[in-house]
Each structure stands twice: as C-alpha cells, then as structure tokens.
Write a protein that holds these residues in place. Structure first.
Motif, mmCIF file in Angstrom:
data_model
loop_
_atom_site.group_PDB
_atom_site.id
_atom_site.type_symbol
_atom_site.label_atom_id
_atom_site.label_comp_id
_atom_site.label_asym_id
_atom_site.label_seq_id
_atom_site.Cartn_x
_atom_site.Cartn_y
_atom_site.Cartn_z
ATOM 1 N N VAL A 116 0.629 -1.425 -0.353
ATOM 2 C CA VAL A 116 -0.060 0.438 -0.069
ATOM 3 C C VAL A 116 0.899 1.249 0.201
ATOM 4 N N LEU A 117 2.383 1.173 0.676
ATOM 5 C CA LEU A 117 3.039 2.811 0.664
ATOM 6 C C LEU A 117 3.407 2.607 -0.624
ATOM 7 N N LEU A 118 4.384 1.454 -1.355
ATOM 8 C CA LEU A 118 4.251 1.783 -2.574
ATOM 9 C C LEU A 118 3.248 2.674 -3.600
ATOM 10 N N ALA A 119 1.835 1.212 -3.246
ATOM 11 C CA ALA A 119 0.646 2.054 -4.383
ATOM 12 C C ALA A 119 0.178 3.814 -4.086
ATOM 13 N N LEU A 120 0.537 4.475 -2.878
ATOM 14 C CA LEU A 120 0.824 5.407 -2.600
ATOM 15 C C LEU A 120 1.808 6.200 -3.167
ATOM 16 N N ASP A 121 2.642 6.418 -3.266
ATOM 17 C CA ASP A 121 3.561 6.126 -3.930
ATOM 18 C C ASP A 121 3.467 6.662 -5.271
ATOM 19 N N GLU A 122 2.879 5.911 -6.080
ATOM 20 C CA GLU A 122 2.782 5.762 -7.235
ATOM 21 C C GLU A 122 1.596 6.400 -7.864
ATOM 22 N N ARG A 123 0.905 6.877 -6.682
ATOM 23 C CA ARG A 123 -0.507 7.561 -7.094
ATOM 24 C C ARG A 123 -0.339 9.139 -7.086
ATOM 25 N N ARG A 124 0.948 9.340 -5.851
ATOM 26 C CA ARG A 124 1.284 10.211 -6.053
ATOM 27 C C ARG A 124 2.293 11.214 -6.860
ATOM 28 N N GLU A 125 3.159 10.371 -8.170
ATOM 29 C CA GLU A 125 3.766 10.531 -8.658
ATOM 30 C C GLU A 125 2.902 10.619 -10.174
ATOM 31 N N LEU A 126 2.049 9.611 -10.247
ATOM 32 C CA LEU A 126 0.759 10.564 -11.048
ATOM 33 C C LEU A 126 0.067 11.671 -10.673
ATOM 34 N N LEU A 127 0.133 12.014 -9.826
ATOM 35 C CA LEU A 127 -0.252 13.541 -9.158
ATOM 36 C C LEU A 127 0.395 14.222 -10.067
ATOM 37 N N ARG A 128 1.708 14.673 -9.344
ATOM 38 C CA ARG A 128 2.649 15.277 -9.807
ATOM 39 C C ARG A 128 2.841 14.583 -11.154
#
Length: 452
Positions: A171-183
C-alpha cells in the motif's frame, strides 16, 4: 475390613457420570477442491513474502517478526503456559519437605535451682497422592494442550504480523505511485494553464478557458498533500509493526517492480494441517476434553499416602530418639449439594463450545481462501476491462486535444477527457494494489509457509 476399604474406590467409581461424545454437528468434512478454479503452482515457501521480488519488503517482514511488540507479548504468554504445565506435572510426583524446630529454655526444678535445656526435632515429611482415577493426569493433559494452543496462537500472530507488514508495504508503494501520477498530471496541467494564460492575454480565447484551466490545476494540486499525509500515516503504521518509533521507511525498486506471485497448490484437506489458528482451536478442544475427564474424576475417591521420619534431640536425653510415622487416607465425596454435578455439566458444555469453535475456525479458513481466490480471479478480468477502457480514454483525449487546438470544440471536452484518464490511471493503481494484497491475504489464509 481391609478388603472393604480397597473395594470402596471401585464401588464409588460406578457412581461417576459418563462422558458423552462430541456433538456430531461440530464435525467438518473438507470439500474435495476449491470452488474457484485458479491455476496453481507448487507449495508455499517458508519465506513466501520473497515471491514479491522486493528485498526491502523481505527486510521489513524480517524486522517485524523479530521486533514486533505483539509477538513479544505472545512469546511471554507461551513461556507462562509452559510454566503452568510444569506446575501441573508436579501433581504426579511426591512432595518432600524438611522441618527443623528447635528451642532453648530455662526453668526452675523441684529443688528451686535454675535448669537450662536445648531441644530439637528435625524431620522429613513425604506425601503422595495415588492418581488412581487419572484426576491429576487430566490436569497435566489440559495444561499441556493449553501450552500447545498458546504456542499455536503465537504462530498465528506471527503469520498475521508478516501479512500485515507485507500488505502495508504494498500500500505504501501504491501511495508513492499515486503521488507520482498526480505530480505528472500537475505538471501537464500547469503547462496547459500557462498556454491558456498566454492565449487569454493575447486575446485568442476568453477568460472562461483560463478559469477552467486554473480550476483543474488547483484540483490536482490539492490532492497531493492528502496523498503525502496518507504516506506519512502508512510509514508510521509500518514503523509500529517493526517495533520502531514513527520514522521514514526505505523503499525498494518501486511499485511497478513488484512481482505477482503464483497461486500455491494447496488442497482443502491440507488446510486443516497448515493453519495455526486451526491448530490452536484443536489444542483448545483437547484441553477441554482433559478438563472434562478431571471433572468426572472429582466424583471418585482420592487416595493419599504420607510418611515422616526424624529424631528428637534434647540436652535432657542421653541419646537422640528416632521418630517416624506412616499413614494413608481415602477421601470420597458423599454429598456436595450438586457442586460436582454442576462442575461436570459446565465442563461438558465448555467441551461442546470448543468443538463448535473448532468447526467455526475451519469453516472460516475455507471461506477466507475461497474469498481470496475469487478476488484474484475476478480482478484479472477487471484489469483487462480497465486496460481496454484506458486505451479508449487515451484515444478520446487525443481527439479532444486535436479538436480543441483546431478550434472545433471547447476546452471543456479536453478537460473531461483528462479527468477520465486520471481516474482510470488511479483505478489501475488501486486494482493492482488490491490484487497484490489479495495474494498476501491468500498466503495468510493458506497458513503461510511450512505446516505447523
């Protein structure tokens, strides 16, 4: 007379109630195979978390298994249960004790003269209960089964902590991926906002398109702090799992690099030997069986032997005098006002409760495996549909962008297409997260690594 005393325990034994069998409704027959047919591979590895291909994930699970506070508490409970088992075992052995009373006195004799004397009477005492009807043995069996149940509970806690750590890291890596997509989306919409501002200042477009572009930029911008707060909370949760204070968590190769493990080939009939919670329920049932035998033995006589040997030593005696005694007793219940019957009835009910609790645990285990197999199977179908949707949305965005640049459509069409593509990309991240955590839950439902 002696023969009557010897026959008394045997006569009273016939007055003890009979132990009934476990309820037939508590029995469980495993199904031949799983309801959801998913291609399966070989057995589960002991370190199953290594199948996800992330060294940092494996390191976190190792730290959690070594330093988690709940597991430390579980280990202390195992030590307590084993100590209680040793206490119960002592009932099968004789007790030995030593007593050394001593005194010194001064008195007046018949002639009015003072007289001093010193006396001591050291002795050794021994006592032993003949476990004629297995009452003490039943207590030992109950303590042994309880210790095994507590040890199985520790294994279940270890499996739960391992699974929670692996899922939390995914889940932590998925949150990182969501943040990168939003950026990335924010950068794209920032460029669109710049172009809209230049076009509005040059008079090519109205202020409406500029306002729409800025609104989309701000809508994306405000999502990033929320994701960053969720990342911090997830790191804090992982820190607690590994037994540390809240701190940053190192990442491995990244979300996209996580490997999708294979489904282990475990039959339903094998599950009851793999799950530690099922073993715990089975040992708890064995403990209630032993307690029931002990409750029945309370109706029967208790035979105790005792002996003591020592010496009387005094300054008034020329030589010490040896003293000894040997004896025995038979304690048989005659009337207890229904206390023994109540204890036996309660023990029987507790045994039946444990039998149905075992059935519930086994049925729950089957359900949990079936749930995760169904989730993994259906998520695969959902992912195929979602990828097809993304391709269609991406094509829609391309046409909307071209039409807007050519002046054939308003900017709102491009905005709608951008929103749809962002929603699909976020849904793909969530779907892959659900799928990976479903594999973690499946490994937990199958009992982890080697059979307990």
């Amino acid at each position: 007379m002696r023969r009557a005393l010897l026959l008394l325990p045997l006569l009273l034994a016939g007055c003890a109630p009979a132990i009934t069998a476990r309820p037939e409704a508590s029995l469980v027959t495993p199904p031949a195979d799983w309801r959801t047919a998913v291609p399966a591979s070989g057995p589960i590895e002991a370190a199953w978390w290594g199948r996800f291909g992330d060294a940092q994930l494996s390191a976190l699970v190792g730290r959690a298994r070594a330093h988690n506070v709940d597991l430390a508490i579980a280990a202390a409970r195992v030590a307590e249960a084993r100590a209680q088992e040793r206490v119960a075992r002592s009932l099968l052995l004789p007790t030995l004790s030593a007593n050394i009373p001593a005194s010194e006195s001064r008195s007046v004799n018949a002639f009015g003269q003072p007289s001093e004397s010193t006396a001591a009477q050291p002795s050794f005492q021994a006592a032993y209960e003949i476990d004629l009807f297995g009452r003490n043995a039943a207590q030992v069996d109950a303590a042994r089964a309880n210790a095994a149940a507590v040890a199985a509970a520790r294994e279940a806690a270890t499996l739960s902590v391992s699974s929670a750590t692996a899922s939390s890291y995914v889940v932590l890596l998925a949150l990182d991926e969501r943040r990168e997509l939003l950026r990335q989306t924010l950068a794209t919409r920032g460029e669109a906002l710049r172009i809209a501002r230049d076009r509005a200042e040059a008079g090519y477009t109205s202020r409406l398109e500029l306002s729409q572009a800025e609104a989309e930029y701000r809508a994306t911008e405000q999502q990033i702090p929320a994701i960053e707060a969720a990342i911090a909370r997830q790191e804090h949760a992982l820190s607690l799992l590994v037994g540390d204070t809240p701190q940053a968590i190192a990442r491995g190769a990244g979300f996209d690099a996580l490997a999708t493990p294979a489904v282990p080939g475990v039959l339903p009939s094998d599950l009851v030997r793999r799950r530690p919670d099922i073993a715990q329920a089975e040992y708890a049932l064995a403990a209630t069986d032993a307690n029931l035998r002990g409750a029945r033995a309370q109706f029967l006589p208790q035979v105790r032997l005792s002996a003591s040997a020592g010496a009387a030593i005094s300054s008034l005696l020329g030589d010490p005098i040896a003293i000894w005694s040997v004896g025995g007793s038979i304690l048989a219940p005659i009337f207890s006002g229904g206390r023994l019957q109540g204890q036996f009835g309660a023990a029987t009910a507790q045994r039946d409760q444990a039998a149905f609790a075992y059935r519930r645990t086994v049925l729950t285990a089957f359900r949990e495996v079936e749930d995760q197999l169904a989730v993994i199977d259906r998520l695969g179908v959902q992912e195929a549909a979602l990828l097809a949707q993304r391709a269609a949305v991406a094509e829609t965005l391309r046409h909307a962008t071209n039409r807007y640049r050519a002046g054939y459509s308003p900017y709102l069409e491009q905005i709608d297409a951008q929103r749809a593509l962002l929603a699909v990309d976020l849904a793909l991240i969530q779907l892959r997260t659900d799928r990976l955590t479903a594999y973690v839950a499946l490994y937990q439902a199958l009992g982890g690594g080697a059979p307990t």
